[in-house]
Design a protein around this motif. Structure first.
Motif, PDB file in Angstrom:
ATOM      1  N   GLY A 124       0.840  -1.196   0.000  1.00  0.00           N
ATOM      2  CA  GLY A 124       0.000   0.000   0.000  1.00  0.00           C
ATOM      3  C   GLY A 124       0.873   1.243   0.000  1.00  0.00           C
ATOM      4  O   GLY A 124       1.766   1.376   0.840  1.00  0.00           O
ATOM      5  N   TYR A 125       0.640   2.143  -0.957  1.00  0.00           N
ATOM      6  CA  TYR A 125       1.454   3.344  -1.079  1.00  0.00           C
ATOM      7  C   TYR A 125       0.810   4.312  -2.069  1.00  0.00           C
ATOM      8  O   TYR A 125      -0.116   3.951  -2.801  1.00  0.00           O
ATOM      9  CB  TYR A 125       2.871   2.999  -1.554  1.00  0.00           C
ATOM     10  CG  TYR A 125       2.919   2.273  -2.888  1.00  0.00           C
ATOM     11  CD1 TYR A 125       3.131   2.960  -4.075  1.00  0.00           C
ATOM     12  CD2 TYR A 125       2.740   0.900  -2.956  1.00  0.00           C
ATOM     13  CE1 TYR A 125       3.155   2.299  -5.292  1.00  0.00           C
ATOM     14  CE2 TYR A 125       2.771   0.224  -4.159  1.00  0.00           C
ATOM     15  CZ  TYR A 125       2.982   0.929  -5.326  1.00  0.00           C
ATOM     16  OH  TYR A 125       2.987   0.272  -6.528  1.00  0.00           O
ATOM     17  N   SER A 126       1.313   5.538  -2.086  1.00  0.00           N
ATOM     18  CA  SER A 126       0.899   6.531  -3.087  1.00  0.00           C
ATOM     19  C   SER A 126       1.841   6.418  -4.273  1.00  0.00           C
ATOM     20  O   SER A 126       3.041   6.640  -4.133  1.00  0.00           O
ATOM     21  CB  SER A 126       0.961   7.948  -2.505  1.00  0.00           C
ATOM     22  OG  SER A 126       0.730   8.911  -3.517  1.00  0.00           O
ATOM     23  N   PRO A 127       1.333   6.085  -5.468  1.00  0.00           N
ATOM     24  CA  PRO A 127       2.230   5.770  -6.582  1.00  0.00           C
ATOM     25  C   PRO A 127       2.774   6.973  -7.345  1.00  0.00           C
ATOM     26  O   PRO A 127       3.754   6.829  -8.081  1.00  0.00           O
ATOM     27  CB  PRO A 127       1.354   4.914  -7.496  1.00  0.00           C
ATOM     28  CG  PRO A 127      -0.031   5.403  -7.242  1.00  0.00           C
ATOM     29  CD  PRO A 127      -0.068   5.810  -5.792  1.00  0.00           C
ATOM     30  N   TYR A 128       2.129   8.154  -7.208  1.00  0.00           N
ATOM     31  CA  TYR A 128       2.554   9.289  -8.023  1.00  0.00           C
ATOM     32  C   TYR A 128       2.577  10.563  -7.173  1.00  0.00           C
ATOM     33  O   TYR A 128       1.867  10.683  -6.176  1.00  0.00           O
ATOM     34  CB  TYR A 128       1.612   9.523  -9.212  1.00  0.00           C
ATOM     35  CG  TYR A 128       1.357   8.304 -10.055  1.00  0.00           C
ATOM     36  CD1 TYR A 128       2.362   7.772 -10.857  1.00  0.00           C
ATOM     37  CD2 TYR A 128       0.114   7.679 -10.054  1.00  0.00           C
ATOM     38  CE1 TYR A 128       2.132   6.649 -11.638  1.00  0.00           C
ATOM     39  CE2 TYR A 128      -0.125   6.552 -10.822  1.00  0.00           C
ATOM     40  CZ  TYR A 128       0.889   6.042 -11.610  1.00  0.00           C
ATOM     41  OH  TYR A 128       0.661   4.928 -12.375  1.00  0.00           O
ATOM     42  N   SER A 129       3.395  11.523  -7.608  1.00  0.00           N
ATOM     43  CA  SER A 129       3.394  12.858  -7.000  1.00  0.00           C
ATOM     44  C   SER A 129       3.285  13.909  -8.095  1.00  0.00           C
ATOM     45  O   SER A 129       3.776  13.705  -9.215  1.00  0.00           O
ATOM     46  CB  SER A 129       4.652  13.080  -6.159  1.00  0.00           C
ATOM     47  OG  SER A 129       5.813  12.962  -6.952  1.00  0.00           O
TER      48      SER A 129
END
Length: 292
Positions: A124-129
């Motif tokens: 689980g993570y945020s894939p883009y910035s």
């Protein structure tokens, strides 16, 4: 004048990015980063293994060198006063927070002549910035990569129409990053996409094969990548920004010094599920023979 006091370059400034020119990139002592990790492992029963890990990473840099050429590596750096005066910003290529976990169990039977391994893996993570920037060149330096100023209130900057103002403020108040940074310049790559949750399932059937005095193993495996998406078409998908060119939400109208919102429709959220085929579940089948 006003709260947005960035430098404005004259039309004949030698600084401007023209079609011809030399680009010289030099090293800098600025920049820093760190990574912290906590991992918990447990074997609560025989042949049952559990793992859960959290990793936090923070990194600041002048440039992530987002290109293979000097000209675009320089011009593609989001900035307030131009890429020659870039600030320390969040790294473009860092995952700030990530959770990983696994559950692995072996089920033996027929006096260990057969066994089944089952593994469930989670990430689980945020894939883009992203960066909130203007769609055009606000400071007249020839670079269209200017970070926006986030107004404190509705009267700080003038909009082209009342509709533009209402649509922008509706979006701002519903956006987690913008609503928390009023009265500031937007940071580069500080807007993180919502978390993506993915599960992978692996099932391995082991067959013990007697060969002389040795016991070899034939394994037949089935891997289902992003198994949640197999169960529900909306699960396990990353979310990408709805904005054009990944964050260009405002246009500056130089003729009358007003701003326009990128859409004439009400937008409640900045992200939507990525429906690209690369996001869907995948099946892998394998056969392996282990001998001694």
């Amino acid at each position: 004048n006003g709260p947005d006091d960035r430098w404005i370059y004259p039309a004949d400034a030698s600084y401007r990015n023209e079609t011809k020119g030399a680009y010289v990139l030099t090293n800098t002592h600025q920049g820093w980063g760190y990574t912290g990790n906590i991992t918990i492992r447990s074997t609560p029963a025989k042949d049952l293994n559990l793992m859960l890990a959290y990793t936090h990473t923070e990194s600041r840099e002048i440039s992530g060198m987002p290109s293979s050429t000097a000209s675009s590596a320089w011009s593609k750096v989001p900035s307030v006063n131009g890429p020659n005066f870039s600030r320390l910003e969040r790294s473009q290529y860092v995952t700030p927070d990530k959770l990983t976990g696994s559950l692995m169990v072996r089920i033996p039977y027929l006096k260990n002549r057969l066994s089944t391994d089952i593994g469930l893996f989670y990430a689980g993570y945020s894939p883009y910035s992203y960066s909130y920037i203007y769609s055009n060149d606000i400071n007249n330096d020839g670079i269209t990569n200017d970070l926006i100023y986030i107004p404190k209130n509705k009267n700080e900057i003038a909009f082209k129409t009342a509709q533009d103002a209402n649509l922008f403020w509706h979006f701002l108040e519903n956006d987690r990053y913008l609503s928390r940074h009023k009265g500031q310049y937007a940071e580069a790559f500080a807007v993180n996409a919502p978390w993506m949750h993915r599960f992978d399932l692996k099932i391995v059937q082991n067959f013990s094969i007697k060969s002389g005095n040795n016991t070899n193993t034939l394994q037949v495996s089935v891997n289902i990548l992003n198994v949640g998406n197999l169960l529900n078409s909306t699960w396990g998908l990353s979310q990408q920004m709805l904005m054009p060119a990944n964050g260009k939400i405002l246009t500056y109208n130089k003729d009358d010094k007003t701003y326009s919102f990128f859409s004439q429709n009400k937008i409640d959220r900045a992200f939507a599920n990525d429906r690209d085929v690369s996001q869907t579940w995948k099946l892998q089948v394998g056969v392996r023979y282990i001998f001694h």
